[in-house]
Design a protein around this motif. Structure first.
Motif, PDB file in Angstrom:
ATOM      1  N   TYR A 238       0.929  -0.828   0.161  1.00 32.22           N
ATOM      2  CA  TYR A 238      -0.241  -0.064  -0.136  1.00 32.22           C
ATOM      3  C   TYR A 238       0.804   1.127   0.070  1.00 32.22           C
ATOM      4  CZ  TYR A 238      -3.394   4.013   1.198  1.00 32.22           C
ATOM      5  OH  TYR A 238      -4.224   4.949   0.914  1.00 32.22           O
ATOM      6  N   LEU A 239       1.903   1.523   1.034  1.00 30.40           N
ATOM      7  CA  LEU A 239       2.605   2.438   1.252  1.00 30.40           C
ATOM      8  C   LEU A 239       3.300   3.224  -0.449  1.00 30.40           C
ATOM      9  CD1 LEU A 239       3.741   2.201   4.664  1.00 30.40           C
ATOM     10  CD2 LEU A 239       2.614   3.911   3.586  1.00 30.40           C
ATOM     11  N   GLU A 240       3.938   1.625  -1.131  1.00 34.83           N
ATOM     12  CA  GLU A 240       4.980   1.803  -2.260  1.00 34.83           C
ATOM     13  C   GLU A 240       4.054   2.005  -3.154  1.00 34.83           C
ATOM     14  OE1 GLU A 240       8.352   2.634  -3.400  1.00 34.83           O
ATOM     15  OE2 GLU A 240       7.858   2.161  -0.707  1.00 34.83           O
ATOM     16  N   GLU A 241       3.315   0.817  -3.904  1.00 30.27           N
ATOM     17  CA  GLU A 241       2.897   1.058  -4.546  1.00 30.27           C
ATOM     18  C   GLU A 241       1.161   2.622  -5.136  1.00 30.27           C
ATOM     19  OE1 GLU A 241       3.892   0.094  -6.758  1.00 30.27           O
ATOM     20  OE2 GLU A 241       5.039  -1.467  -6.115  1.00 30.27           O
ATOM     21  N   LYS A 247       2.018  14.461   3.084  1.00 28.90           N
ATOM     22  CA  LYS A 247       3.418  14.246   4.537  1.00 28.90           C
ATOM     23  C   LYS A 247       2.886  13.419   5.447  1.00 28.90           C
ATOM     24  CE  LYS A 247       1.291  18.356   5.974  1.00 28.90           C
ATOM     25  NZ  LYS A 247       0.557  19.657   5.943  1.00 28.90           N
ATOM     26  N   TRP A 248       1.617  12.958   5.538  1.00 25.05           N
ATOM     27  CA  TRP A 248       1.350  11.726   6.086  1.00 25.05           C
ATOM     28  C   TRP A 248       1.807  10.795   6.195  1.00 25.05           C
ATOM     29  CZ3 TRP A 248      -1.727  13.424  10.406  1.00 25.05           C
ATOM     30  CH2 TRP A 248      -2.597  14.604   9.964  1.00 25.05           C
ATOM     31  N   THR A 249       2.238  10.041   4.616  1.00 24.62           N
ATOM     32  CA  THR A 249       2.856   8.964   4.396  1.00 24.62           C
ATOM     33  C   THR A 249       4.180   8.708   4.525  1.00 24.62           C
ATOM     34  OG1 THR A 249       3.034   9.265   1.796  1.00 24.62           O
ATOM     35  CG2 THR A 249       0.872   8.261   2.676  1.00 24.62           C
ATOM     36  N   SER A 308      12.217  -3.715  -1.125  1.00 22.67           N
ATOM     37  CA  SER A 308      12.196  -5.094  -2.296  1.00 22.67           C
ATOM     38  C   SER A 308      11.444  -4.766  -3.760  1.00 22.67           C
ATOM     39  CB  SER A 308      12.177  -6.396  -1.354  1.00 22.67           C
ATOM     40  OG  SER A 308      12.095  -7.076  -2.508  1.00 22.67           O
ATOM     41  N   LEU A 309       9.942  -4.002  -2.640  1.00 23.52           N
ATOM     42  CA  LEU A 309       9.586  -3.666  -4.171  1.00 23.52           C
ATOM     43  C   LEU A 309      10.266  -2.224  -5.471  1.00 23.52           C
ATOM     44  CD1 LEU A 309       5.977  -3.542  -2.028  1.00 23.52           C
ATOM     45  CD2 LEU A 309       6.576  -4.598  -3.958  1.00 23.52           C
ATOM     46  N   GLN A 310      10.893  -1.237  -3.711  1.00 20.60           N
ATOM     47  CA  GLN A 310      11.220   0.080  -4.657  1.00 20.60           C
ATOM     48  C   GLN A 310      12.302  -1.100  -5.836  1.00 20.60           C
ATOM     49  OE1 GLN A 310      13.112   2.118  -1.793  1.00 20.60           O
ATOM     50  NE2 GLN A 310      11.221   3.211  -1.542  1.00 20.60           N
ATOM     51  N   SER A 311      13.650  -2.242  -5.546  1.00 20.84           N
ATOM     52  CA  SER A 311      13.873  -2.445  -6.784  1.00 20.84           C
ATOM     53  C   SER A 311      13.495  -3.439  -8.123  1.00 20.84           C
ATOM     54  CB  SER A 311      15.169  -3.106  -5.604  1.00 20.84           C
ATOM     55  OG  SER A 311      14.332  -4.393  -5.826  1.00 20.84           O
ATOM     56  N   VAL A 312      12.825  -2.877  -7.827  1.00 22.58           N
ATOM     57  CA  VAL A 312      11.542  -4.121  -9.076  1.00 22.58           C
ATOM     58  C   VAL A 312      11.779  -2.545 -10.033  1.00 22.58           C
ATOM     59  CG1 VAL A 312      10.051  -4.713 -10.170  1.00 22.58           C
ATOM     60  CG2 VAL A 312      10.332  -5.178  -7.833  1.00 22.58           C
ATOM     61  N   PRO A 313      12.475  -2.797 -11.358  1.00 22.70           N
ATOM     62  CA  PRO A 313      12.381  -1.845 -12.398  1.00 22.70           C
ATOM     63  C   PRO A 313      10.967  -1.192 -12.456  1.00 22.70           C
ATOM     64  CG  PRO A 313      12.950  -4.394 -13.112  1.00 22.70           C
ATOM     65  CD  PRO A 313      12.951  -4.211 -11.774  1.00 22.70           C
ATOM     66  N   PRO A 314      11.490   0.344 -13.261  1.00 20.61           N
ATOM     67  CA  PRO A 314       9.909   0.411 -12.906  1.00 20.61           C
ATOM     68  C   PRO A 314       9.584  -0.018 -15.008  1.00 20.61           C
ATOM     69  CG  PRO A 314      12.096   2.165 -13.209  1.00 20.61           C
ATOM     70  CD  PRO A 314      11.842   1.077 -12.565  1.00 20.61           C
ATOM     71  N   SER A 315      10.336  -0.202 -15.364  1.00 19.46           N
ATOM     72  CA  SER A 315       9.714  -0.960 -17.283  1.00 19.46           C
ATOM     73  C   SER A 315       8.629  -1.446 -16.606  1.00 19.46           C
ATOM     74  CB  SER A 315      11.121  -1.496 -17.241  1.00 19.46           C
ATOM     75  OG  SER A 315      11.985  -2.634 -16.786  1.00 19.46           O
ATOM     76  N   ILE A 316       9.461  -2.375 -15.738  1.00 21.13           N
ATOM     77  CA  ILE A 316       8.160  -3.970 -15.411  1.00 21.13           C
ATOM     78  C   ILE A 316       7.170  -2.910 -15.414  1.00 21.13           C
ATOM     79  CG2 ILE A 316       7.709  -5.647 -14.443  1.00 21.13           C
ATOM     80  CD1 ILE A 316       9.662  -6.455 -16.249  1.00 21.13           C
ATOM     81  N   ARG A 317       7.114  -2.365 -14.651  1.00 22.15           N
ATOM     82  CA  ARG A 317       5.501  -1.642 -14.403  1.00 22.15           C
ATOM     83  C   ARG A 317       4.566  -0.678 -15.500  1.00 22.15           C
ATOM     84  NH1 ARG A 317       6.210  -0.768  -8.956  1.00 22.15           N
ATOM     85  NH2 ARG A 317       8.180  -1.178  -7.950  1.00 22.15           N
TER      86      ARG A 317
END
Ligand SMILES: Nc1ncnc2c1ncn2[C@@H]1O[C@H](COP(=O)(O)OP(=O)(O)OP(=O)(O)O)[C@@H](O)[C@H]1O
Ligand SMILES: [Mg+2]
Lengths: 432, 350, 299
Positions: A238-241, A247-249, A308-317
């Motif tokens: 939730y936080l990452e995606e 400010k809240w997050t 770990s989520l951050q390290s997934v390359p944006p190209s895949i998303r």
């Protein structure tokens, strides 16, 4: 570098670039060599400390995996074992009888008491179980190996010296004579200490085992895993995606990072206030322990999962979104599977930390003497590190080696868990 | 697919939590809390009880005397403990708290004594101390050796400085931290008694109780007294490594390690089983447990546990508790408390 | 431009059309009509019955004004090429067309972008079906770390386009065939898509995009990593695809633009400078900046 030889147009034009490179090369290699040396020294130092730790624990602990046993010829006396009251019969009496028969010349109340103490009080329970299992033994005489008392065990293993004055030993001269007699008759031997691995706690070192603590740890960690893994992943995803970056997050993120560094005892206090006092959950239960450890491991899991989520390359998303996958589908089908190795590693590290934790459990009553092996989430129980702590604090000398043995078991579990982390990592890792 | 699994897992976990939370309303085992000094004795009784009766083995938490009484006095009901162990008597304030929370029937059971010993390694000679020596060696502030009724920061470096009859060894004492019951008992029984040898300090007790307490109970912090943690085994090990040091711990640890360490004589009396039992060894304290009367008929096995604890084979001079290092009470005292327990005599503190 | 402008009676459009007529007049002389300082769009911004149309689109990354008041139509069944120097905003405008910019937090889009007359930035528009209708092929090949088959089948699967396995197999095969990859991979469909060569990966990504039968395909420099043979396969593919789809392609290759596109738009520092028939743009640009770019004087 620059201080020593400021680059000036003069040198640059008079010397070729390659000459400058060559001149600096030696220094660059030296720096690299130095760095490698520091790195190796650091590794070597930590290995030395680790092996000192292991050697001292193993050195102290391995004798605990053996226990001294004495062979007694038990006569299952029909007079004592009345058929209708087998559960409550005088089994200690049987043990005493056989010891008296073995050493007929022992006279006097004091000496007899000393003699009876050679065998563990557990011998009577062992014989009781034997009779209850198979009442046909009544009337026969059978040679049975029973555990020796912890003092005898310590003496037989050489932890109590013979050569100090009698008044200063826990084993008296008479007892030594009896033991020597038993040795001559080959009625005293060291066997593998099954009790240590299969029994619950006991105040008699020779009857004490870690199985109760292992089961307690199992139930506690099961609760922790079932709660912290899904909640941790959900929170991280939730936080990452999904969460808007505001400010809240940011505040939540700072708080989660802080929570990961909070001393674990604080979670115990929280657990006491919330789970015990407010929700009225039972004290000393793996359920509550699991909840408290969940609070403790959640930040670790969330942080590891987010990284770990951050390290997934944006190209895949983008690829997934570009075909029309929803945000949820993108996460569930592509991002999470790719982040899974990292998440699993984080989870297992968090769980390993939870396995070794005792401080927060103090507050919720899991630092306790519990003999019965827990069979569920609300049975009173303790956990492995608490068992180690309790044994370390016991006056009986035989607990010293058992403390180290329990530590070895805990280490074994930790090694298994970390190996599992490595294995899962390998298993789920995919290149992109 | 994965998200569904995760959601399902979470839901199951929550349901399981809620489900077992409901089930946790009855209790079929005795719950005991309290002193870590009584813990090694109470656990032996509990184990014996669990193995020889059809009841479950009681659960015993080591929370310290104060912590135990706090939990014990919190109320009546299965979520509160049935019995608390204490290495000192219940205080009036704690008793009042009990009353206020509806715990009005409390049975007091004295079970025996525990000696606190100062011991050193066998490699050196045993020390012959007085309580006054102990006070002078360990207090933060001591009376000025040049006379007068004033205090100076503790100037003594060696035992010989304290008392010329003692060896010229550096004062180095390993002992428990302030959170420990052993420490409480030690400062009260050894240091305070030693301080009272100074008449002007004794007189202060009436005039300025706070000041008096501060003088008697404050341990020096300049390194001569080393807080070695709650673990008495650790202190024993350190004594063997450092023969000049003294350690403070319970008698049962001396009893278990009599081949390597020896107890110091206090006021001429060695810390032996008999000397503690007959009261001649001065640094000893009574041990208690307190029973919640309202639970006796609710929690299965309470009566049987009390019977087991107060049986001669447990707390008698030849009982198994004595084997574990507890010092039994004299016969008459044992009889009195055994009848009190049988009669469910409630404690009255005025 | 403050208010969104109406299609028909708008001053700017009127001006643009006058410019267009002037251009026609001056074409014979080959004279450049617009100086380097002019930032008004020159040429035929609009087409009849467009598939997509941008109206006064502004895009900001934080304070960076990346697209400045751009209006542009994408016609049905034709290819529009977007050219311009690096960093001029080609990718940005392309990503606006299927709202891929939504994933960038700092990105703000204003103006209107219509797909068949419906504003895709309208609040009630769902991006999921939008992206199924407007597919995208990215600058760098980005196959999923799954098998080749699953890469192509993923889109149809999540949208439920195939009823059964046989239909799915069929769909995968035709998509791969269209992308010119079938012959190369038909024996290794279960192997990871990431194990293919760069050019093959790009064609796999194209197959993946066309498998969901979008109405518009956006391609961001699809051939930048490909050799001439692979490039020509893809160019042929684009030619074929335009029978069914509308295509917008970003490219740095002038030749490619002239080979595959019917219309060309030239961007410069966030402004749409000139747009028109490809042939006309490359042979007879009306704006000095376009002229500079295509003659290689700058960019
Ligand atoms: N995510 C972003 N955040 C901030 N600025 C961005 C972002 N993406 C693009 N920009 C800026 O917007 C401008 C346009 O970028 P864009 O990627 O559209 O250029 P481009 O025309 O596609 O260039 P190229 O030909 O190099 O791909 C550039 O100045 C770039 O720096
Ligand atoms: Mg680009």
């Amino acid at each position: 570098m620059n201080n020593r030889r400021p680059p000036s147009t003069g040198t640059r034009s008079s010397r070729k670039a390659i000459d400058i490179v060559n001149a600096g090369l030696a220094r660059r290699y030296r720096a690299e060599k130095r760095f490698r040396f520091y790195g190796m020294a650091a590794i070597a130092a930590s290995l030395v400390f680790l092996s000192i730790l292991f050697i001292s624990i193993f050195g102290k602990g391995y004798p605990a995996f053996q226990q001294t046993y004495i062979q007694l010829d038990i006569f299952f006396d029909p007079d004592i074992l009345a058929r209708d009251a087998l559960t409550t019969a005088d089994y200690p009496g049987l043990v005493k009888q056989s010891l008296r028969r073995m050493f007929p010349d022992v006279e006097g109340r004091r000496d007899k008491r000393m003699l009876y103490k050679i065998a563990s009080t557990g011998a009577a329970y062992q014989i009781r179980n034997l009779v209850l299992d198979d009442p046909d033994v009544i009337g026969k005489t059978i040679g049975i190996w029973v555990p020796a008392d912890d003092d005898i065990d310590m003496f037989f293993k050489g932890h109590i010296p013979r050569d100090v004055p009698e008044s200063e030993r826990r084993i008296k001269d008479r007892q030594i004579a009896w033991i020597d007699h038993l040795i001559k008759e080959q009625r005293i031997e060291k066997h593998f200490n099954r009790i240590l691995l299969t029994a619950g706690d006991s105040r008699e070192p020779e009857l004490a085992g870690i199985w109760g603590a292992v089961m307690g740890s199992f139930y506690t960690l099961l609760v922790t895993l079932l709660l912290s893994f899904p909640i941790g992943i959900a929170a991280a995803v939730y936080l990452e995606e999904f969460a808007p970056k505001n400010k809240w997050t940011d505040l939540i993120e700072v708080n989660i990072n802080n929570l990961a560094a909070v001393p674990s005892i604080v979670f115990g206090l929280l657990g006491l206030a919330v789970f015990l006092n407010f929700f009225g959950l039972p004290r000393s239960a793996p359920l509550v322990g699991g909840l408290v450890l969940t609070l403790m491991t959640l930040p670790t899991i969330i942080i590891a999962s987010r990284a770990s989520l951050q390290s997934v390359p944006p190209s895949i998303r983008e690829a997934a979104l570009g075909i029309g996958a929803s945000q949820m589908q993108m996460v569930a089908h592509h991002v999470l599977p790719l982040a899974m190795p990292g998440i699993l590693t984080g989870t297992i590290i968090g769980m390993a930390r939870a396995l070794g934790e005792s401080a927060p459990l103090l507050m919720i009553g899991m630092v306790a003497f519990i003999v019965d092996i827990p069979g569920g989430f609300t049975d009173p129980s303790t956990v492995l590190p608490v068992q180690i702590f309790l044994w370390a604090d016991s006056p009986e000398r035989a607990f010293v080696e058992r403390t180290s043995a329990a530590t070895m078991v805990l280490l074994a579990f930790l090694i298994v868990m970390n190996a599992a982390a490595v294995y899962l990592r390998k298993r789920f890792e995919r290149r992109w | 697919m994965l998200s569904k699994t995760i959601i399902t897992l979470t839901v199951i976990a929550f349901l399981a939590t809620a489900g077992v939370a409901m089930a946790g309303s009855a209790r079929d085992y005795i719950s005991i809390v309290g002193s870590s000094t009584v813990y090694p004795f109470a656990t032996v009784v509990a184990e014996q009880f669990g193995k020889t009766t059809s009841f479950k083995t009681p659960k015993i938490e080591s929370t310290g005397s104060g912590g135990g009484l706090k939990l014990f006095c919190a109320g009546v009901g299965v979520e509160h403990p049935d019995i608390t162990n204490a290495s000192r008597r219940i205080k009036k304030s704690e008793y009042d708290k009990c009353m206020a929370n509806g715990v009005d029937g409390v049975i007091e059971v004295k079970i025996g004594y525990d000696g606190i010993v100062m011991a050193n390694a066998k490699k050196t000679a045993p020390m012959k101390l007085t309580r006054k020596d102990i006070f002078l060696a360990l207090a933060k502030d001591v009376p000025d050796p040049n006379g007068g009724e004033k205090l100076i920061p503790n100037p003594y470096k060696t035992w010989k400085d304290v008392n010329p009859a003692l060896p010229a060894n550096k004062i180095e004492v390993l002992g428990p931290p302030p959170t420990s019951g052993t420490r409480d008992a030690f400062v009260e029984l050894a240091m305070e008694a030693g301080a009272k040898k100074f008449s002007w300090i004794k007189a202060m007790k009436k005039k300025d109780k706070k000041m008096y307490k501060a003088i008697c109970h404050t341990v020096r912090e300049d390194g001569a007294y080393v807080e070695a943690g709650e673990n008495d085994n650790l202190i024993v090990q350190k004594l063997n490594a450092n023969p000049k040091a003294l350690g403070i711990f319970g008698f049962s640890f001396l009893d278990q390690n009599s081949d390597t360490i020896q107890g110091s004589l206090v006021d001429g009396v060695p810390p032996t089983f008999d000397a503690i039992a007959d009261g001649s060894y001065p640094v000893s304290r009574p041990l208690f447990f307190y029973v919640k009367k309202a639970h006796v008929d609710v929690i299965p096995g309470m009566k049987a546990y009390l019977a087991e604890f107060t049986a001669e084979k447990a707390w008698g001079p030849d009982g198994y508790l004595a084997d574990k290092g507890m010092i039994p009470m004299p016969d008459a005292e044992r009889r009195k408390f055994a009848t009190d327990v049988k009669g469910m005599q409630s404690l009255m503190l005025k | 431009m403050d208010a969104p402008l109406e299609h028909t009676d708008d001053s700017r459009i009127a001006k643009a059309s006058t410019v267009a007529s002037e251009t026609v007049k001056d074409q014979s002389s080959g004279r450049i009509l617009y100086s380097r300082d002019s930032r008004e769009t020159v040429g035929e911004t609009f087409v009849d019955n467009p598939r997509m149309s941008c109206r006064n689109v502004d895009v900001y990354y934080d304070d960076k004004h990346a697209i400045k008041n751009v209006s542009l139509d994408i016609g049905r069944n034709q290819v529009i090429a977007m050219i311009g120097p690096s960093g001029c905003g080609k990718s940005t405008i392309l990503r606006c067309l299927n709202r891929m910019n939504d994933t960038i937090d700092i990105c703000r889009v204003s103006g209107e972008i219509l797909l068949d007359g419906v504003n895709i930035y309208d609040r009630h528009i769902d991006v999921v079906p939008l992206r199924a209708r407007v597919g995208m092929v990215f600058q760098k090949p980005n196959p999923f770390p799954k098998s080749i088959y699953d890469n192509v089948a993923y889109g149809p699967r999540i949208h439920g386009l195939a009823q059964n396995k046989a239909e799915m197999d069929e769909l995968v095969e035709t998509s791969l065939r269209k992308a010119g990859l079938w012959e190369e991979v038909k024996d290794r469909l279960d192997q990871p898509g990431t194990g293919l060569s760069g050019g093959q990966q790009q064609r796999l990504c194209i197959a993946r995009t066309i498998a969901v039968s979008p109405e518009v395909i956006l391609m961001d420099e699809p051939c930048s990593a490909l050799d001439p043979i692979a490039t020509s396969i893809i160019e042929d593919l684009i030619d074929e695809l335009k029978q069914q789809f509308s295509i917008a392609i970003v490219t740095h290759s002038m030749q490619q633009a002239s080979r595959v596109s019917q219309r060309t738009a030239y961007f410069h520092l966030g402004d749409l400078i000139e747009v028109g028939e490809t042939a006309q743009i490359f042979t007879n640009p009306r704006h000095q900046l376009t002229q500079d770019y295509i003659t290689g004087r700058f960019g």
